[in-house]
Design a protein around this motif. Structure first.
Motif, PDB file in Angstrom:
ATOM      1  N   UNK A   8       0.213   8.115  10.104  1.00 48.93           N
ATOM      2  CA  UNK A   8      -0.225   7.049   9.211  1.00 48.93           C
ATOM      3  C   UNK A   8      -0.748   7.505   7.874  1.00 48.93           C
ATOM      4  N   UNK A   9      -0.709   8.818   7.572  1.00 40.01           N
ATOM      5  CA  UNK A   9      -1.224   9.333   6.296  1.00 40.01           C
ATOM      6  C   UNK A   9      -0.157   9.156   5.221  1.00 40.01           C
ATOM      7  N   UNK A  10      -0.534   8.530   4.113  1.00 43.66           N
ATOM      8  CA  UNK A  10       0.369   8.326   2.991  1.00 43.66           C
ATOM      9  C   UNK A  10      -0.053   9.190   1.820  1.00 43.66           C
ATOM     10  N   UNK A  11       0.914   9.428   0.942  1.00 36.74           N
ATOM     11  CA  UNK A  11       0.608  10.141  -0.298  1.00 36.74           C
ATOM     12  C   UNK A  11      -0.375   9.323  -1.132  1.00 36.74           C
ATOM     13  N   UNK A  12      -1.303   9.973  -1.837  1.00 39.98           N
ATOM     14  CA  UNK A  12      -2.225   9.210  -2.683  1.00 39.98           C
ATOM     15  C   UNK A  12      -1.480   8.282  -3.635  1.00 39.98           C
ATOM     16  N   UNK A  13      -2.062   7.128  -3.876  1.00 33.83           N
ATOM     17  CA  UNK A  13      -1.428   6.112  -4.710  1.00 33.83           C
ATOM     18  C   UNK A  13      -1.299   6.600  -6.146  1.00 33.83           C
ATOM     19  N   UNK A  14      -0.097   6.481  -6.694  1.00 37.56           N
ATOM     20  CA  UNK A  14       0.156   6.905  -8.072  1.00 37.56           C
ATOM     21  C   UNK A  14      -0.275   5.816  -9.046  1.00 37.56           C
ATOM     22  N   UNK A  15      -0.628   6.237 -10.239  1.00 39.91           N
ATOM     23  CA  UNK A  15      -0.882   5.323 -11.350  1.00 39.91           C
ATOM     24  C   UNK A  15       0.265   5.437 -12.344  1.00 39.91           C
ATOM     25  N   UNK A  16       0.439   4.387 -13.131  1.00 41.34           N
ATOM     26  CA  UNK A  16       1.570   4.348 -14.055  1.00 41.34           C
ATOM     27  C   UNK A  16       1.091   3.947 -15.441  1.00 41.34           C
ATOM     28  N   UNK A  17       1.763   4.484 -16.438  1.00 40.22           N
ATOM     29  CA  UNK A  17       1.511   4.098 -17.832  1.00 40.22           C
ATOM     30  C   UNK A  17       2.510   3.033 -18.259  1.00 40.22           C
ATOM     31  N   UNK A  18       3.781   3.279 -17.988  1.00 37.33           N
ATOM     32  CA  UNK A  18       4.803   2.335 -18.401  1.00 37.33           C
ATOM     33  C   UNK A  18       5.101   1.325 -17.313  1.00 37.33           C
ATOM     34  N   UNK A  19       5.885   0.342 -17.669  1.00 39.71           N
ATOM     35  CA  UNK A  19       6.297  -0.664 -16.698  1.00 39.71           C
ATOM     36  C   UNK A  19       7.295  -0.047 -15.739  1.00 39.71           C
ATOM     37  N   UNK A  20       7.006  -0.137 -14.460  1.00 33.92           N
ATOM     38  CA  UNK A  20       7.887   0.411 -13.439  1.00 33.92           C
ATOM     39  C   UNK A  20       8.767  -0.704 -12.891  1.00 33.92           C
ATOM     40  N   UNK A  21      10.053  -0.666 -13.195  1.00 30.55           N
ATOM     41  CA  UNK A  21      10.982  -1.691 -12.733  1.00 30.55           C
ATOM     42  C   UNK A  21      11.430  -1.303 -11.331  1.00 30.55           C
ATOM     43  N   UNK A  22      10.783  -1.839 -10.304  1.00 29.91           N
ATOM     44  CA  UNK A  22      11.104  -1.506  -8.921  1.00 29.91           C
ATOM     45  C   UNK A  22      10.773  -2.677  -8.027  1.00 29.91           C
ATOM     46  N   UNK A  23      11.825  -3.248  -7.455  1.00 33.90           N
ATOM     47  CA  UNK A  23      11.664  -4.325  -6.494  1.00 33.90           C
ATOM     48  C   UNK A  23      10.818  -5.470  -7.038  1.00 33.90           C
ATOM     49  N   UNK A  24      10.867  -5.681  -8.339  1.00 37.75           N
ATOM     50  CA  UNK A  24      10.145  -6.798  -8.926  1.00 37.75           C
ATOM     51  C   UNK A  24       8.652  -6.610  -9.019  1.00 37.75           C
ATOM     52  N   UNK A  25       8.120  -5.403  -8.824  1.00 39.70           N
ATOM     53  CA  UNK A  25       6.676  -5.193  -8.881  1.00 39.70           C
ATOM     54  C   UNK A  25       6.275  -4.875 -10.308  1.00 39.70           C
ATOM     55  N   UNK A  26       5.271  -5.551 -10.854  1.00 41.80           N
ATOM     56  CA  UNK A  26       4.892  -5.309 -12.244  1.00 41.80           C
ATOM     57  C   UNK A  26       3.979  -4.102 -12.375  1.00 41.80           C
ATOM     58  N   UNK A  27       4.459  -3.093 -13.116  1.00 41.14           N
ATOM     59  CA  UNK A  27       3.628  -1.972 -13.542  1.00 41.14           C
ATOM     60  C   UNK A  27       2.953  -1.251 -12.395  1.00 41.14           C
ATOM     61  N   UNK A  28       3.608  -1.037 -11.270  1.00 40.99           N
ATOM     62  CA  UNK A  28       3.043  -0.226 -10.204  1.00 40.99           C
ATOM     63  C   UNK A  28       1.753  -0.779  -9.687  1.00 40.99           C
TER      64      UNK A  28
END
Length: 956
Positions: free
Chosen positions: A341-361
């Protein structure tokens, strides 16, 4: 040399000879004899007798037979030289490691195996022939190799192994190019890789014992050269082989002696008696032979017995052998997941990340505070490239170092009233590298074709209708309104398709940008118009046409007059992504100039000199450590002599323990090894120091420890003069060792800063995401110590994560249906499902997407998430542990600076300031929001006497 298929062994020289004994010798072999008959017999064998020539020797390299000993010896020498000169050096070690301990009996079979294995496997440094898409054969050199192993599921190969190569092609004109090829489009020249040459190389390099089932082994001197182990594996040891043969022979004998049912017939029946030879068997019945089964029933009914043609050994049912244990590390995606159940630490984003309709990570900071949403994701990598280039080569550009946050704000800053010095200086400093003061263009740009047709010009002037000059727009609102009107006009169906998309050509009609750049005419929209000229000329290249045209549409719009003021205004309010792209274009042009190449060469020479100085201090330190160890042994022996064992004083015992521990710790825990050749190079620029404060702290600490020690020695009245002298000598040695270690650490840091040829990668994770710590080499950790923003205490302060490259994603992360089904059968889920479970919602799909980590607390979480059983993550985890403390230190400084800025914004304590220069006034009207306005190019003022953007006019 071989004699009757066996190598000729030289005789050892006789021992215990008197100097007056008469001896006979053979100069070519170095053999010495005390008996003439022995000498004569040997010389007959090796070369010739008085009457005939003995041609019974064979050259081991070429296989030529019917030679004398010396002819065979000369043939071997010539053959060895041919092999050494023709066989590729990068291929030798892999071939030797492949054949080491091989059990292939015949040499020809071994040659075929090796040739088939390495026919499509290449290594960096090899000269190859590449076939491009047009079937042109080009010579080149392998620079880098990327290998992906085969995927095997339950003994079935799902995907074959893949190898891709980065090849430097030689065109013969001096303009070498680089390209990617797979192993199916590469081949070697037959002159350097053929079965005949390979067989000669193996004959020259390997040998085998004459007994049965002997293994091939690399010759000892060659194995030492390539560091190949010559120790036999356990399963090939002679005693292990003999024992396995003995057990196998016993099992076979036992199986032959047993009947069809696995035991002697009648062995448990008391009516069976020994078979008598006089009993006649019934017709058609064959009895067990007396030698194997001597028991037969007496007076029994022979019809109950079945015919048996002889002993048939039965095969006992055996359990299948367990699968061999997996030898880690293996490919990361082949490692079974931990499912903890251990996940990689959550990343932060500067630019808009176009992925599966999620706004800006999942950026934790709000858009109101940072307003980063204006930057597209593909622009983040370009911005990092700009920041790294300008900070690593700041000496060439004559720029003060600056933080990544300041560059980001400077690119987003737009104002008609306030000019950002950082934004202006980096553009002008880069432009200076493209044209020198003599007007010579230092980079390659496509040539502009001049139009000589006067008729076309007259027709254009006749057809052109005069357009009223639009009013001067100096505010952001008016410019946005004009852009909206222009957009609406472009959408209307009455737009002329033959009308040019921009007016860059008209803007440059009376503006020769090379001459203005030669004169350093950067004021009043000068450098902005020069940018228009560079982009307009670069747009003639098809590779850059689309991106340059998009920028020129914003800098020279069709609804505004083509003047310098227009270029300045439009550049100020241009889209931030276009600003980043324009600056990245000229930065990449500047790194191709001779100034950058000379700077890299100077850094390489400085690194060579620094390594020599570092080795000198390492050599100085080694005897000092030995002398310290000897002094410490003398001190211990003197303590035992002066003080009787029973009444040992507590103070003396404590003193002895601390002294021994200190010496042992100094010797054992030193950061540098005694052997200078085993030192791991950490690299970079020698001109940067930045360790004066640390050295002063260490000196003050050493001085306080010395004073404390002297006071403790003064309180001990029982210490003899000899003991005091030894202790003083020990302290002096420790001080000298400390000086050497400080110098070694200083040279290590200088080497790290001078290594600016290539940015070094931390590593990759299981999903081929790249991890970057840009301060790892090429620059000081916190920027230049004399820069205007040095008090920030950091340069970038983030671990940047880049998504997988297309070559790694296609066929590796994105499998076809059959391969994906095989992977799911093996692990219970697909690769994408595994990414969802182990990476969480912040995933990077391509190499154009970037995320970052800036919290020091998540560094340990990231290290814990990495799995050492995978090859890539094992290397990444090792690098992370090496740089962990440094990364966390500068991440903490980043957070402290950002928290301080947020506090000042909230409290409103920061007041507007006014900074004047000789020619222009910078009014910091919004300093509470824009921290980039605090940056000053003090390096240019110190070295040039002026800013790049305020070049003084040349004297007449």
């Amino acid at each position: 040399v071989q004699y009757k298929r066996k190598p000729v062994r030289f005789l050892s020289p006789p021992t215990k000879m008197d100097n007056h004994v008469e001896v006979w010798g053979i100069d070519e072999t170095g053999e010495v004899f005390t008996d003439y008959e022995s000498y004569l017999q040997r010389i007959k064998l090796e070369c010739l007798s008085l009457t005939q020539v003995q041609r019974k020797f064979t050259c081991d390299i070429t296989g030529h037979s019917g030679l004398t000993y010396f002819e065979a010896l000369n043939s071997e020498l010539h053959g060895s030289r041919d092999v050494e000169s023709n066989f590729p050096e990068p291929l030798r070690e892999p071939v030797l490691r492949r054949v080491q301990f091989s059990q292939t009996a015949r040499l020809d079979d071994l040659v075929n195996e090796v040739h088939e294995h390495f026919k499509e496997d290449f290594f960096p440094g090899e000269q190859i022939i590449a076939t491009n898409e047009q079937n042109d054969r080009l010579e080149g050199t392998i620079r880098e190799k990327v290998s992906f192993p085969a995927y095997i599921d339950k003994g079935v190969q799902v995907r074959a192994a893949i190898s891709n190569y980065f090849v430097q092609l030689s065109t013969g004109t001096g303009n070498d190019s680089e390209a990617f090829f797979d192993n199916h489009h590469l081949t070697r020249d037959r002159k350097v890789f053929s079965k005949l040459l390979l067989k000669s190389f193996l004959k020259h390099s390997i040998t085998r014992e004459p007994h049965h089932n002997a293994v091939w082994m690399v010759k000892e001197h060659i194995a030492q050269e390539y560091r190949i182990s010559t120790e036999l594996p356990p399963h090939l040891q002679p005693q292990v082989i003999a024992e396995s043969r003995r057990l196998m022979a016993g099992k076979m004998k036992h199986a032959v002696e047993m009947g069809p049912n696995g035991h002697h017939p009648g062995a448990h029946d008391p009516h069976f008696i020994p078979y008598q030879q006089g009993v006649t068997p019934p017709p058609g019945v064959q009895y067990l032979t007396p030698s194997l089964h001597p028991l037969m029933p007496y007076g029994a009914d022979f019809s109950q017995f079945q015919p048996w043609a002889g002993p048939v050994p039965t095969t006992m049912p055996q359990k299948p052998p367990p699968p061999p244990p997996v030898k880690y590390p293996i490919d990361d995606l082949e490692v079974p997941p931990k499912n903890n159940g251990v996940q990689r630490p959550t990343l932060k984003f500067i630019g808009r990340q176009v992925k599966k309709g999620e706004p800006n990570g999942t950026n934790e900071e709000t858009d109101e505070e940072t307003d980063y949403s204006e930057i597209r994701m593909e622009s983040v990598g370009l911005l990092l490239e700009i920041w790294n280039t300008l900070n690593v080569h700041e000496t060439v550009f004559v720029l003060d170092s600056f933080t990544f946050d300041d560059l980001l704000e400077a690119m987003r800053f737009s104002s008609d009233e306030v000019e950002c010095q950082l934004f202006n200086e980096i553009h002008c400093a880069v432009l200076k590298q493209l044209v020198n003061t003599d007007g010579k263009l230092l980079v390659d740009l496509p040539e502009i074709e001049e139009e000589d047709s006067d008729e076309e010009e007259e027709e254009e002037s006749a057809e052109a209708t005069p357009e009223p000059e639009p009013p001067k727009r100096t505010t952001r609102g008016s410019l946005r309104k004009a852009e909206a009107e222009a957009l609406q006009k472009d959408r209307s169906p009455s737009v002329d398709p033959n009308k040019p998309a921009h007016r860059a050509a008209e803007m440059l009609s009376d503006f020769e940008w090379i001459d203005h750049l030669k004169d350093r005419d950067f004021r009043s929209g000068g450098w902005q118009t020069i940018m228009v000229g560079i982009l307009h000329q670069l747009s003639l290249d098809e590779r850059h046409k689309e991106e340059c045209e998009d920028i020129l549409k914003q800098l020279a719009p069709t609804d505004m007059s083509p003047t310098r003021e227009t270029a300045k205004t439009c550049y100020t309010w241009m889209d931030v992504n276009s600003k980043i792209k324009a600056l990245q274009i000229i930065c990449m042009l500047s790194v191709t100039t001779r100034a950058i190449r000379e700077y890299l060469e100077n850094c390489s020479e400085a690194m060579t000199e620094l390594r020599k100085q570092k080795i000198e201090y390492q050599r100085m330190r080694k005897p000092l450590v030995e002398e310290l160890r000897e002094l410490d042994d003398q001190r211990k022996a003197l303590i035992l002599e002066e003080q009787p064992p029973p009444p040992v004083a507590n103070g003396t015992e404590a003193h002895d323990t601390s002294m021994a521990d200190t010496t042992a710790e100094l010797i054992a825990s030193s950061p540098e090894s005694d052997d200078p050749e085993d030192e791991e190079e950490v690299s970079t620029r020698a001109l940067r120091r930045g360790q004066e404060r640390k050295r002063k702290r260490d000196e003050n600490s050493a001085r306080r420890e010395k004073e404390k020690k002297e006071k403790a020695d003064a309180k001990n009245p029982k210490m003899s003069a000899k003991m005091k002298k030894i202790i003083r000598d020990i302290e002096k040695k420790k001080e000298k060792i400390k000086e050497c270690e400080d110098k070694i650490a200083e040279y290590d840091n200088d080497l790290r800063e001078a290594n600016c040829q290539r940015t070094k990668l931390l590593g990759k994770d299981r999903f081929s995401n790249r991890y970057w710590w840009f301060e790892k080499n090429g620059m000081p950790f916190s920027g230049m110590p004399d820069s205007s923003t040095a008090h920030y205490g950091y340069a970038n302060g983030r671990i940047w994560v880049q998504g997988p490259d297309d070559m790694e994603r296609e066929g590796f992360l994105e499998l076809n249906d059959d391969e994906m089904a095989g992977y799911k059968n093996a692990f219970g889920f697909t690769i994408q499902e595994r990414r969802d479970a182990e990476e969480g919602p912040t995933q990077l799909q391509t190499a154009r997407e970037w995320g970052y980590l800036d919290d020091p607390e998540v560094v340990d979480q990231l290290i814990g998430w990495l799995d050492e059983r995978g090859k890539r993550e094992k290397d990444l985890r090792k690098e992370m542990q090496i740089w962990k403390d440094t990364i966390m230190t500068y991440m903490s400084r980043l957070r402290e600076h950002l928290d301080e800025v947020e506090t000042k914004k909230a409290e409103g304590e920061e007041q507007a300031t006014r900074v004047s220069t000789r020619t222009k006034t910078y009014v910091d009207v919004d300093a509470s929001k824009w921290q980039c306005l605090a940056w000053r190019n003090e390096k240019a003022l110190a070295e040039l006497g002026h800013l790049h953007s305020e070049q003084p006019r040349p004297r007449k």
